[in-house]
Scaffold this active site. Structure first.
Site, PDB file in Angstrom:
ATOM      1  N   GLN A  28      -4.147  -1.010   9.882  1.00 40.06           N
ATOM      2  CA  GLN A  28      -4.251  -2.377   9.105  1.00 40.06           C
ATOM      3  C   GLN A  28      -4.633  -3.677  10.053  1.00 40.06           C
ATOM      4  O   GLN A  28      -4.339  -3.423  11.312  1.00 40.06           O
ATOM      5  CB  GLN A  28      -2.785  -2.657   8.781  1.00 40.06           C
TER       6      GLN A  28
ATOM      7  N   ASP B  50     -10.539   3.389   4.641  1.00 38.56           N
ATOM      8  CA  ASP B  50     -11.173   1.980   4.383  1.00 38.56           C
ATOM      9  C   ASP B  50     -12.805   1.936   4.451  1.00 38.56           C
ATOM     10  O   ASP B  50     -13.235   0.951   4.115  1.00 38.56           O
ATOM     11  CB  ASP B  50     -10.503   1.321   5.721  1.00 38.56           C
TER      12      ASP B  50
ATOM     13  N   LYS C 137       0.723  -1.185   0.121  1.00 39.44           N
ATOM     14  CA  LYS C 137      -0.208  -0.046  -0.060  1.00 39.44           C
ATOM     15  C   LYS C 137       0.997   1.119  -0.055  1.00 39.44           C
ATOM     16  O   LYS C 137       0.670   2.122  -0.846  1.00 39.44           O
ATOM     17  CB  LYS C 137      -0.888   0.094   1.155  1.00 39.44           C
TER      18      LYS C 137
END
Ligand code: NAD
Length: 287
Positions: A72, A98, A28
């Site tokens: 994460q 997200d 990412k």
């Protein structure tokens, strides 16, 4: 990207030392940086408390150079069973790349979405780029998680598909799956979806990423002499999705693992980072 006078900034929080998370985060950061954004990694020790994680998120909420925040998963078990939800609830919804904050989930349900979970968004991008028709088609999603299954179902519904969501308690799963024009597997079980789950010609999106280390499992999934068997012999592990590779023989289209949904998920992290920067800029104008 120059419009706002500086590149969009992404703050990534990585807690603990889960090897798969290390790989995801590295990819990412690399993608976002290569595209010209600014990305910064914030690490928390595996022993860190949930309070430390929440404090870091609050700091990033206040940090003007950070447009998007990504924490994460999974968080270390020591942070408690509800740690992820508490962290997602704490992220500023305008920085929530997200799309896990309840406000963003609600906006998605009402089709007013701005920041949507990256994996389902990536699946839609794949379908649209391949011009797979969705309107009036039957889409079956196997998996009802908050991060994949549920938002996936919403995005398909908003594109006028008739959507069925299946899960671990669904009766006659293979039979239901076989009625799908578009089948999405987000289960977390290696090669679970076999040929008898798939209508000939159906489009199959394989979200799963599973690492196989047992020889019997590898032999169930991959034929003798295949590249994957050789890879297993060399490395002791291979990746497989939630869909058995031989589904390729019946499906009209099947996404590969690795190299299908994964890279598109990362591309959507980038897209959402830019969207978040624009949202904050707009908010700045509105204030
Ligand atoms: P999860 O464990 O949160 O959810 C799994 C879902 O599968 C549950 O809703 C459950 O009801 C369903 N399920 C479990 N066993 C089942 C069974 N026997 N029959 C029918 N349904 C069953 O998992 P998740 O976070 O949604 O992830 C799913 C998969 O996608 C995992 O393999 C994960 O690694 C992968 N994933 C990939 C990406 C990517 O970028 N490609 C991103 C997120 C998740």
């Amino acid at each position: 990207m120059q419009r706002h006078g500086r590149p969009p900034g992404l703050g990534v929080v990585l807690a603990g030392n889960n090897p798969a998370s290390e790989v995801y985060v590295r990819n990412k950061l690399k993608t976002v940086t290569e595209a010209g954004c600014r990305a910064e990694l914030f690490r928390l020790d595996v022993e860190a408390s949930i309070d430390a994680a929440l404090a870091l998120v609050r700091q990033l909420n206040e940090n003007d150079a950070v447009d998007g925040i990504l924490v994460q998963s999974p968080l270390p078990a020591g942070m408690g069973a509800d740690a992820e939800q508490r962290v997602f609830d704490t992220i500023d919804p305008l920085k929530d790349v997200d799309g896990f904050h309840p406000l963003n989930v609600g906006l998605l349900v009402q089709k007013r979405q701005a920041l949507v979970a990256c994996t389902p968004l990536g699946c839609i991008e794949l379908l649209e780029r391949e011009s797979i028709p969705l309107r009036g088609k039957h889409a079956v999603v196997i998996g009802r998680s908050d991060i994949v299954g549920k938002p996936m179902a919403m995005l398909l519904l908003h594109r006028d598909a008739t959507v069925t969501v299946c899960h671990s308690r669904t009766a006659n799963l293979a039979e239901v799956a076989r009625t799908a024009d578009v089948l999405v597997a987000a289960i977390g079980r290696p090669a679970f979806v076999t040929r008898d789950y798939v209508k000939p010609g159906a489009t199959v999106i394989d979200v799963g990423i599973n690492s196989l280390t047992a020889r019997a499992e590898v032999e169930r999934c991959f034929t003798e002499g295949s590249r994957k068997r050789a890879q297993f012999a060399e490395k002791g592990s291979v990746l497989v999705g939630d869909v058995h590779p031989n589904v390729e023989e019946v499906a009209g289209a099947l996404t590969p693992v690795p190299g299908g949904v994964g890279p598109l998920t990362i591309a959507m992290v980038l897209r959402n980072t830019v969207t978040a920067a624009e949202l904050r800029k707009d908010r700045g104008r509105a204030v």
